[in-house]
Design an enzyme around this catalytic site. Structure first.
Site, PDB file in Angstrom:
ATOM      1  N   GLN A 165     -16.985  30.162 -12.043  1.00  8.94           N
ATOM      2  CA  GLN A 165     -15.651  29.916 -10.995  1.00  8.94           C
ATOM      3  C   GLN A 165     -15.090  28.702 -10.223  1.00  8.94           C
ATOM      4  O   GLN A 165     -14.065  29.058  -9.918  1.00  8.94           O
ATOM      5  CB  GLN A 165     -16.752  31.040  -9.792  1.00  8.94           C
ATOM      6  CG  GLN A 165     -16.576  32.085  -8.840  1.00  8.94           C
ATOM      7  CD  GLN A 165     -17.499  32.406  -7.808  1.00  8.94           C
ATOM      8  OE1 GLN A 165     -17.298  32.481  -6.736  1.00  8.94           O
ATOM      9  NE2 GLN A 165     -17.967  33.845  -7.892  1.00  8.94           N
ATOM     10  N   PRO A 224     -22.645  36.318  -8.588  1.00 12.52           N
ATOM     11  CA  PRO A 224     -23.351  36.756 -10.276  1.00 12.52           C
ATOM     12  C   PRO A 224     -24.246  37.239 -10.994  1.00 12.52           C
ATOM     13  O   PRO A 224     -24.269  35.643 -11.147  1.00 12.52           O
ATOM     14  CB  PRO A 224     -21.431  37.192  -9.646  1.00 12.52           C
ATOM     15  CG  PRO A 224     -21.209  36.450  -9.151  1.00 12.52           C
ATOM     16  CD  PRO A 224     -21.852  35.534  -8.586  1.00 12.52           C
ATOM     17  N   GLN A 254     -13.410  41.240  -4.685  1.00 10.89           N
ATOM     18  CA  GLN A 254     -12.684  41.298  -4.178  1.00 10.89           C
ATOM     19  C   GLN A 254     -12.113  39.529  -3.682  1.00 10.89           C
ATOM     20  O   GLN A 254     -10.817  38.658  -3.919  1.00 10.89           O
ATOM     21  CB  GLN A 254     -13.024  41.432  -2.529  1.00 10.89           C
ATOM     22  CG  GLN A 254     -12.149  41.969  -1.775  1.00 10.89           C
ATOM     23  CD  GLN A 254     -12.607  42.660  -0.545  1.00 10.89           C
ATOM     24  OE1 GLN A 254     -13.008  41.624   0.541  1.00 10.89           O
ATOM     25  NE2 GLN A 254     -13.039  43.952  -0.422  1.00 10.89           N
ATOM     26  N   ASP A 255     -13.043  38.545  -3.005  1.00 10.75           N
ATOM     27  CA  ASP A 255     -13.062  37.335  -2.701  1.00 10.75           C
ATOM     28  C   ASP A 255     -12.935  36.388  -4.055  1.00 10.75           C
ATOM     29  O   ASP A 255     -11.976  35.435  -3.719  1.00 10.75           O
ATOM     30  CB  ASP A 255     -14.403  36.990  -2.303  1.00 10.75           C
ATOM     31  CG  ASP A 255     -15.536  36.642  -3.116  1.00 10.75           C
ATOM     32  OD1 ASP A 255     -15.728  35.435  -3.788  1.00 10.75           O
ATOM     33  OD2 ASP A 255     -15.959  37.514  -2.689  1.00 10.75           O
ATOM     34  N   GLN A 256     -13.315  37.019  -5.099  1.00 11.39           N
ATOM     35  CA  GLN A 256     -12.724  36.169  -6.727  1.00 11.39           C
ATOM     36  C   GLN A 256     -11.903  36.221  -6.981  1.00 11.39           C
ATOM     37  O   GLN A 256     -11.145  35.208  -7.510  1.00 11.39           O
ATOM     38  CB  GLN A 256     -14.137  36.348  -7.800  1.00 11.39           C
ATOM     39  CG  GLN A 256     -15.836  36.266  -7.584  1.00 11.39           C
ATOM     40  CD  GLN A 256     -16.547  36.933  -8.353  1.00 11.39           C
ATOM     41  OE1 GLN A 256     -16.605  35.939  -9.975  1.00 11.39           O
ATOM     42  NE2 GLN A 256     -17.651  37.877  -8.353  1.00 11.39           N
ATOM     43  N   HIS A 314     -15.745  37.035   3.070  1.00  7.96           N
ATOM     44  CA  HIS A 314     -16.196  35.721   2.116  1.00  7.96           C
ATOM     45  C   HIS A 314     -14.483  35.996   1.591  1.00  7.96           C
ATOM     46  O   HIS A 314     -13.741  34.301   1.190  1.00  7.96           O
ATOM     47  CB  HIS A 314     -16.769  36.473   0.281  1.00  7.96           C
ATOM     48  CG  HIS A 314     -18.564  35.579   0.360  1.00  7.96           C
ATOM     49  ND1 HIS A 314     -19.452  36.336   0.085  1.00  7.96           N
ATOM     50  CD2 HIS A 314     -18.134  34.462   0.298  1.00  7.96           C
ATOM     51  CE1 HIS A 314     -20.663  35.422   0.362  1.00  7.96           C
ATOM     52  NE2 HIS A 314     -19.460  33.927  -0.057  1.00  7.96           N
TER      53      HIS A 314
END
Length: 367
Positions: free
Chosen positions: A104, A131, A295-297, A319
């Protein structure tokens, strides 16, 4: 001309490792120095954990940066980035720290290098509070590719808590700039598939039990779809013992959602399967186009993109708010969140939101 570093408060909003990942990656990409204070201030073990430390070292390595204060337990660090370097980079949490969280932080940076990068990431591939690698490959990867991101990921060895020992090799191609993405039409759920696995000394029956319990749970709510969850025994490419399940739903418009869970000592396999199924169901009850984890990634990619992205989501997570806060601090991106007036919100499910971003249009100066 060295500007003053941007000060990032590591304790705001979600107050965890995500602030570090987003701010370090954006520092690397934009060339702005950052100083992060009060890192994980509210956590039971404040400051940097091995996971965060290896992520920061990886970014610093990627951008030939100068990293100060980076030790276990440190609550203040500063990063002064240099030129982003392509080529080979290795990061090893030496624990079951998540390789997915390392990816990430590193992936956005590698996109802005002059040529392709190879990342060797070591740690946990299927770890708590992060994840699972299967999520990264099956949900995150196909969606992030819509921004023009191109990466390959080879799982050499799976690693679990507490031993770690997993290894993932990633190759990333650079981009000139990222294109904006619009994901607002969910369509209908067309298929549900997944994998339940056992690794090491754990009996195959556990995988079958997780599967069966998950299918039973989904069937209570979704009657008509074929559900294909494979039960797998991982023999050779797993270090240590672990079990878990990930279930993915696909929509007619190409949206992807997941529910996952990992086994722990003393937890019945049925319970693990049910937990993953309930998470999946929760994520497809609203009419959004991404699940709560994607969503936040996606925020950092929306912020970097050249143009306006719009993504329909369920409730906006802390997040996501945190990632937006950091992205707006470190780039010219502007986010707005509006509640959708969609037909589904009338039947008692919480409606959806549109996260819109005027991207900063960051360009790769090395290409």
């Amino acid at each position: 001309l060295q500007m003053d570093p941007v000060e990032v408060d590591g304790s705001v909003l979600e107050g965890g490792g995500q602030i570090l990942r987003v701010s370090a990656a954006l520092s690397c990409i934009t060339g702005s120095s950052i100083k992060i204070t009060k890192i994980r201030a509210g956590r039971s073990t404040p400051g940097l954990r091995p996971q965060h430390l290896s992520g920061l070292q990886l970014v610093s390595d990627l951008c030939s940066g100068v990293l100060q204060g980076a030790t276990i337990g440190s609550t203040d660090i500063s990063l002064t980035p240099g030129k982003i370097r392509s080529g080979n980079h290795t990061a090893d949490t030496q624990t079951a720290g998540s390789v997915c969280l390392l990816l990430q932080v590193a992936l956005p940076c590698a996109l802005f290098a002059e040529s392709s990068s190879q990342l060797c990431l070591k740690g946990g591939t299927n770890a708590e509070m992060a994840p699972q690698i299967d999520y990264t490959l099956k949900v995150f990867k196909p969606i992030v590719e819509k921004f023009g991101v191109n990466f390959d990921c080879d799982v050499r060895m799976r690693g679990f808590y507490p031993k770690g020992g997993g290894e993932v090799r990633v190759s990333v191609s650079p981009v000139k700039h990222l294109q904006p993405v619009v994901l607002t039409d969910r369509g209908t759920i067309t298929k549900i598939h997944g994998r339940a696995f056992v690794a090491g000394v754990l009996p195959y029956k556990l995988a079958k039990d997780m599967c069966a319990a998950a299918v039973r749970t989904i069937r209570k709510e979704i009657k008509e779809l074929y559900i294909n969850i494979q039960a797998l025994q991982e023999k050779d490419n797993a270090y240590g013992n672990g079990n878990g399940i990930i279930i993915i739903a696909e929509s007619s418009t190409g949206c992807l959602f997941a529910g996952s869970a990992l086994g722990k000592k003393g937890v019945y396999a049925d319970k693990v399967g049910i937990e993953a199924a309930e998470m999946l169901l929760r994520n497809i009850r609203h009419n959004g186009c991404v699940d709560e984890f994607l969503q936040d990634q996606l925020i950092i990619f929306m912020a970097l993109a050249n143009g306006t992205s719009r993504i329909r989501t369920g409730a906006v997570t802390l997040h996501t708010q945190t990632a937006i806060h950091v992205a707006e601090q470190l780039t010219q991106a502007k986010f707005t969140i509006t509640k959708s007036e969609d037909e589904l919100s009338s039947n008692g499910t919480n409606g959806t939101y549109i996260i819109q971003c005027e991207g900063a249009g960051v360009s790769n100066t090395h290409l």
